[in-house]
Motif scaffolding. Structure first.
Motif, PDB file in Angstrom:
ATOM      1  N   THR A 186       4.745   8.294  -2.650  1.00 13.07           N
ATOM      2  CA  THR A 186       4.135   8.627  -1.359  1.00 13.07           C
ATOM      3  C   THR A 186       3.743   7.366  -0.609  1.00 13.07           C
ATOM      4  OG1 THR A 186       3.263  10.678  -2.312  1.00 13.07           O
ATOM      5  CG2 THR A 186       2.327   9.961  -0.224  1.00 13.07           C
ATOM      6  N   LEU A 187       3.187   6.382  -1.330  1.00 16.66           N
ATOM      7  CA  LEU A 187       2.850   5.107  -0.691  1.00 16.66           C
ATOM      8  C   LEU A 187       4.100   4.409  -0.157  1.00 16.66           C
ATOM      9  CD1 LEU A 187       0.165   3.640  -3.147  1.00 16.66           C
ATOM     10  CD2 LEU A 187      -0.199   4.811  -0.968  1.00 16.66           C
ATOM     11  N   SER A 188       5.194   4.526  -0.880  1.00 24.06           N
ATOM     12  CA  SER A 188       6.454   3.909  -0.429  1.00 24.06           C
ATOM     13  C   SER A 188       6.938   4.558   0.870  1.00 24.06           C
ATOM     14  CB  SER A 188       7.524   4.041  -1.518  1.00 24.06           C
ATOM     15  OG  SER A 188       7.150   3.328  -2.679  1.00 24.06           O
ATOM     16  N   ARG A 189       6.777   5.868   0.978  1.00 19.73           N
ATOM     17  CA  ARG A 189       7.179   6.545   2.210  1.00 19.73           C
ATOM     18  C   ARG A 189       6.284   6.143   3.382  1.00 19.73           C
ATOM     19  NH1 ARG A 189       8.068  10.794  -1.558  1.00 19.73           N
ATOM     20  NH2 ARG A 189       6.022  11.723  -1.123  1.00 19.73           N
ATOM     21  N   LEU A 190       5.000   5.929   3.117  1.00 17.28           N
ATOM     22  CA  LEU A 190       4.108   5.425   4.164  1.00 17.28           C
ATOM     23  C   LEU A 190       4.505   4.020   4.590  1.00 17.28           C
ATOM     24  CD1 LEU A 190       0.665   6.690   2.806  1.00 17.28           C
ATOM     25  CD2 LEU A 190       1.773   7.436   4.919  1.00 17.28           C
TER      26      LEU A 190
END
Length: 314
Positions: A186-190
């Motif tokens: 999820t952090l990577s998508r952000l």
């Protein structure tokens, strides 16, 4: 950003006031020249400015379409940021092991949510070339503020703080490796959304294209009076001004839309979106805090278990 509001005509015309004044002055000058020097006045077929106007219309339509695509892409990206922010906090709150609704776990989740809100505000402000620290001072601790201030890219530094907290939670066995990987995705998508915004911000619309449109538009305005002056006389002056204003307004609209992070009324409403994210995330945290407070007041071990089961069932 102006949302569902009537835009004042003063604001609209103010964007092209210089162009309007020049076109009006030029049309009046041509009319005066035609009246006093009629024997040497130049007349051209109206078909010539008509053809040029058609070409300009096609060019402006293409530019407006491309500019709107950039604006809409920015809006889609920030829509994904809303969804990913909610998903991130939901994952943190459900994955983090907290059998008794402890104050320590509650603080961890609340700090994580506040940090994510700070990320949204700082990203919006940095895209607008404004101070990214000012709106997030109340959301981060002194140590976190000191850390992010040492970085040029404030949102990227906040994501790094997220990652460090996740690593510590895994080391403390509050989350397992698989849960850490899921949250990190999820952090990577952000981070990917942040990069897309920066790409739109740093990739300028081809300046030569805008220059060619402006040159063709000026040629059209220069020739238009000579095609209308003998047909309409003084009535040609307001008509030429209105036609010129229409073309200049469409061009100005495209220029504003092509840069959605310049802090204009037509920009992507990053501050309003960040406010929505803050309300959503704080609602999630406050609900959890209320359950924690209830368990602390009752001092019954069974109360924590029952509250937790009810929370996750809902």
């Amino acid at each position: 950003m102006l949302l569902k509001k009537k835009i004042p005509m003063k604001y609209v015309l103010g964007k092209i006031k210089v162009e309007l004044f020049l076109v009006l002055s030029y049309a009046i000058s041509i009319e005066i020249f035609h009246i006093y020097f009629n024997n040497i006045a130049v007349e051209i077929p109206i078909a010539i400015p008509t053809m040029i106007g058609t070409i300009i219309s096609l060019l402006l339509a293409f530019k407006s379409n491309q500019a709107y695509d950039r604006w809409w892409e920015a809006r889609i990206i920030w829509g994904s940021i809303v969804n990913e922010s909610r998903s991130l906090i939901r994952q943190v709150m459900t994955f983090y092991k907290d059998p008794d609704f402890s104050v320590e776990a509650n603080d961890f989740k609340e700090n994580f949510a506040k940090r994510q809100v700070a990320w949204c505000y700082s990203l919006g402000e940095s895209l607008r070339n404004k101070d990214a620290i000012k709106p997030i001072k109340h959301l981060l601790s002194e140590d976190e503020l000191r850390f992010v201030k040492s970085h040029h890219n404030i949102p990227n530094a906040i994501l790094l703080l997220h990652a460090k907290d996740l690593r510590n939670a895994r080391d403390d066995k509050r989350i397992n490796t698989y849960q850490q990987v899921e949250i990190d995705n999820t952090l990577s998508r952000l981070c990917d959304a942040m990069g897309k915004c920066e790409r739109i911000k740093n990739t300028i619309f081809p300046t030569t294209y805008s220059m060619y449109i402006r040159m063709t538009l000026c040629l059209f305005i220069l020739l238009l009076p000579f095609g209308l002056i003998n047909l309409l006389s003084w009535f040609a002056v307001p008509l030429i001004t209105i036609i010129g204003a229409a073309f200049f307004l469409i061009e100005k609209m495209a220029i504003h839309l092509q840069d959605p992070f310049e802090n204009r009324p037509t920009d992507t409403p990053v501050t309003a979106i960040s406010n929505t994210i803050e309300k959503n995330l704080m609602d999630m945290v406050n609900e959890y805090r209320e359950l924690t407070s209830t368990c602390e007041v009752t001092f019954k071990p069974e109360a924590a278990k029952q509250a937790k089961e009810a929370y996750f069932v809902l």
